[in-house]
Design a protein around this motif. Structure first.
Motif, PDB file in Angstrom:
ATOM      1  N   ALA B 166       0.833  -1.209   0.000  1.00 11.29           N
ATOM      2  CA  ALA B 166       0.000   0.000   0.000  1.00 11.29           C
ATOM      3  C   ALA B 166       0.864   1.254   0.000  1.00 11.29           C
ATOM      4  CB  ALA B 166      -0.925  -0.016   1.211  1.00 11.29           C
ATOM      5  N   ALA B 167       1.924   1.235   0.796  1.00 12.84           N
ATOM      6  CA  ALA B 167       2.814   2.399   0.860  1.00 12.84           C
ATOM      7  C   ALA B 167       3.484   2.636  -0.493  1.00 12.84           C
ATOM      8  CB  ALA B 167       3.864   2.182   1.949  1.00 12.84           C
ATOM      9  N   ARG B 169       2.314   1.836  -3.359  1.00 15.34           N
ATOM     10  CA  ARG B 169       1.293   2.382  -4.261  1.00 15.34           C
ATOM     11  C   ARG B 169       1.121   3.876  -4.055  1.00 15.34           C
ATOM     12  NH1 ARG B 169      -3.678   3.536  -3.308  1.00 15.34           N
ATOM     13  NH2 ARG B 169      -3.848   2.252  -1.436  1.00 15.34           N
ATOM     14  N   ILE B 170       1.097   4.287  -2.807  1.00 15.17           N
ATOM     15  CA  ILE B 170       0.951   5.717  -2.515  1.00 15.17           C
ATOM     16  C   ILE B 170       2.134   6.509  -3.065  1.00 15.17           C
ATOM     17  CG2 ILE B 170       0.970   7.397  -0.636  1.00 15.17           C
ATOM     18  CD1 ILE B 170      -0.801   5.534   0.930  1.00 15.17           C
ATOM     19  N   GLU B 173       1.730   6.805  -6.737  1.00 16.25           N
ATOM     20  CA  GLU B 173       0.670   7.763  -7.045  1.00 16.25           C
ATOM     21  C   GLU B 173       1.214   9.184  -7.024  1.00 16.25           C
ATOM     22  OE1 GLU B 173      -2.719   7.485  -4.534  1.00 16.25           O
ATOM     23  OE2 GLU B 173      -3.250   5.455  -5.185  1.00 16.25           O
ATOM     24  N   ARG B 177       1.866  11.607 -10.611  1.00 15.09           N
ATOM     25  CA  ARG B 177       0.743  12.535 -10.658  1.00 15.09           C
ATOM     26  C   ARG B 177       1.123  13.736 -11.516  1.00 15.09           C
ATOM     27  NH1 ARG B 177      -1.472  14.318  -5.085  1.00 15.09           N
ATOM     28  NH2 ARG B 177      -1.559  12.060  -5.160  1.00 15.09           N
ATOM     29  N   ALA B 185      -8.732  18.075   0.186  1.00 16.23           N
ATOM     30  CA  ALA B 185      -8.682  18.655   1.523  1.00 16.23           C
ATOM     31  C   ALA B 185      -7.290  18.464   2.088  1.00 16.23           C
ATOM     32  CB  ALA B 185      -9.711  17.984   2.437  1.00 16.23           C
ATOM     33  N   VAL B 189       0.318  18.924  -0.317  1.00 12.87           N
ATOM     34  CA  VAL B 189       0.987  17.752   0.227  1.00 12.87           C
ATOM     35  C   VAL B 189       2.213  17.436  -0.608  1.00 12.87           C
ATOM     36  CG1 VAL B 189      -0.888  16.624   1.396  1.00 12.87           C
ATOM     37  CG2 VAL B 189      -0.728  16.452  -1.075  1.00 12.87           C
ATOM     38  N   ALA B 201       9.992   7.900   2.044  1.00 11.41           N
ATOM     39  CA  ALA B 201       9.057   8.680   2.864  1.00 11.41           C
ATOM     40  C   ALA B 201       7.784   7.892   3.141  1.00 11.41           C
ATOM     41  CB  ALA B 201       8.726   9.991   2.154  1.00 11.41           C
ATOM     42  N   ALA B 202       7.335   7.129   2.156  1.00 12.74           N
ATOM     43  CA  ALA B 202       6.095   6.366   2.326  1.00 12.74           C
ATOM     44  C   ALA B 202       6.301   5.177   3.252  1.00 12.74           C
ATOM     45  CB  ALA B 202       5.575   5.900   0.967  1.00 12.74           C
TER      46      ALA B 202
END
Lengths: 219, 219
Positions: B166-167, B169-170, B173, B177, B185, B189, B201-202
């Motif tokens: 999951a990390a 993937r983030i 992303e 991007r 919101a 970031v 970092a993730a």
DNA sequence: CAGAAAATGTGCGTGCGCGCAACTTTGCTC
DNA sequence: GAGCAAAGTTGCGCGCACGCACATTTTCTG
């Protein structure tokens, strides 16, 4: 600009209400027909007709038939988890608050949901869709966690939210496993138990990460 | 019965070799045609023909066109990550070992991959497929982690492996991007940086969880 | 080495996901 | 209330994912 998207609902607006109604009608129709005729006996055309919209519109709401059926069970569980966490006591340990919020929202086992879950387990595609729905808890959860950890921890919040989603998925996998395929490696892995127990066990390894994040932003 | 599936490859077997060859032919054909004609100018029929198989066979190897194209870049990165971790020094901190294994396998930016990634970013469906490929690192990683944590930590290993996926993937992303949609919101970031930095970092927020797992099984 | 058993490759047909370009409804402004 | 822009709905069409049944190949067994 800084609203969380959930707390602000001044007048729902007619357009929004119609949309909600259509989505709910589709959800319910999909589940009802799936239960009546079996998962394979229901086509998109039937669901759309039962909900009073065109098949094309149906696809504007759900990207797959499985998603529509599963949606009747998952509903807006993501938002409720985030709300439960936001409403919880601010003094508690973050890891515990998250765990309780998750467990609490997966505990409500209604009569209808039980039957629906029984049906979902019978088809691999439906199981995948159900497991995939856990990914949806990441965005709202990340938002609430960011609020707790402060702007400096926004990045950490995102990673932790995604980890929670992954842990929940693993717990659900272990729960609705029909004791099917042989274990690939590692021997026996405590096959199953009650859902709350599985969820707590899956989230436990992440607790130290939450503690560290909490400590890092509020010494 | 207890083989890990990777370490044992006595004779590859003729059937297995053919399968590998077909899969690789499909991968390469998919990527080549996508680069030549653009992502939308290539149909499944073309890929199958270029690889010398029927369209139906193509679908026995890949569940979607995007998966085939992306597969040429992701290849067997999952296995390489697990192998790098298994081959690493046993004395190092587990969190560091995992981070380095991941960063190392995403660092090799070849000429062809660079062009492929540039193409992937142009289509949302391809981006999703690329991000979705991170899920594949969970099983092999879980296996290696279980070996390090012992049988008692098999469950923890699974959760941690999923969290790592999951990390990653983030991180991806944030990397690919195109600074597109407005932030929902939380404000700004840290939009992007080098991939290794983003990956570190993730993964950093998960380090305490690894430390605790390591401590728990080997006091 | 022959035959059984298992796994792949392939043609066919069905239902589906979604882009596109209309048309209709909703919400806002004057 | 009239008019306008934005959002939603719908018909159409294309390509695709995949179940099924069968031919073919590879592997296992006696």
């Amino acid at each position: 600009m800084c609203d969380a998207g959930i707390v602000t609902t001044p007048p729902p607006g007619l357009r929004e209400r119609k949309k909600r109604a259509t989505r709910e009608a589709l959800r319910e129709a999909a589940l009802r027909l799936a239960v009546e005729r079996g998962p394979d006996g229901v086509r998109v055309e039937d669901i759309a007709e039962a909900a009073g919209v065109s098949p094309r519109t149906y696809n504007n709401y759900f990207a797959s038939r499985e998603q529509a059926i599963v949606s009747a069970v998952t509903a807006d569980r993501e938002a409720r988890i985030a709300a439960a966490l936001a409403a919880g006591p601010a003094g508690a340990r973050l890891a515990d608050a998250v765990t309780e919020a998750v467990v609490g929202q997966y505990a409500n086992t209604g009569e209808r949901e039980q039957k629906a879950l029984l049906l979902i387990t019978t088809r691999a595609a439906l199981r995948d869709a159900y497991l995939g729905s856990t990914a949806g808890i990441e965005p709202p959860l990340a938002e609430v966690l960011a609020a707790r950890l402060g702007d400096a921890g926004a990045h950490t919040a995102r990673v932790l939210a995604a980890s929670v989603a992954a842990a929940v998925r693993i717990a659900l996998e272990g729960w609705l496993r029909p004791a099917g395929a042989a274990e690939a490696a590692g021997g026996l892995v405590v096959p199953s138990g009650s859902l709350p127990d599985l969820l707590r066990a899956a989230l436990a390894p992440l607790a130290p990460a939450f503690d560290a994040a909490e400590r890092g932003t509020r010494p």
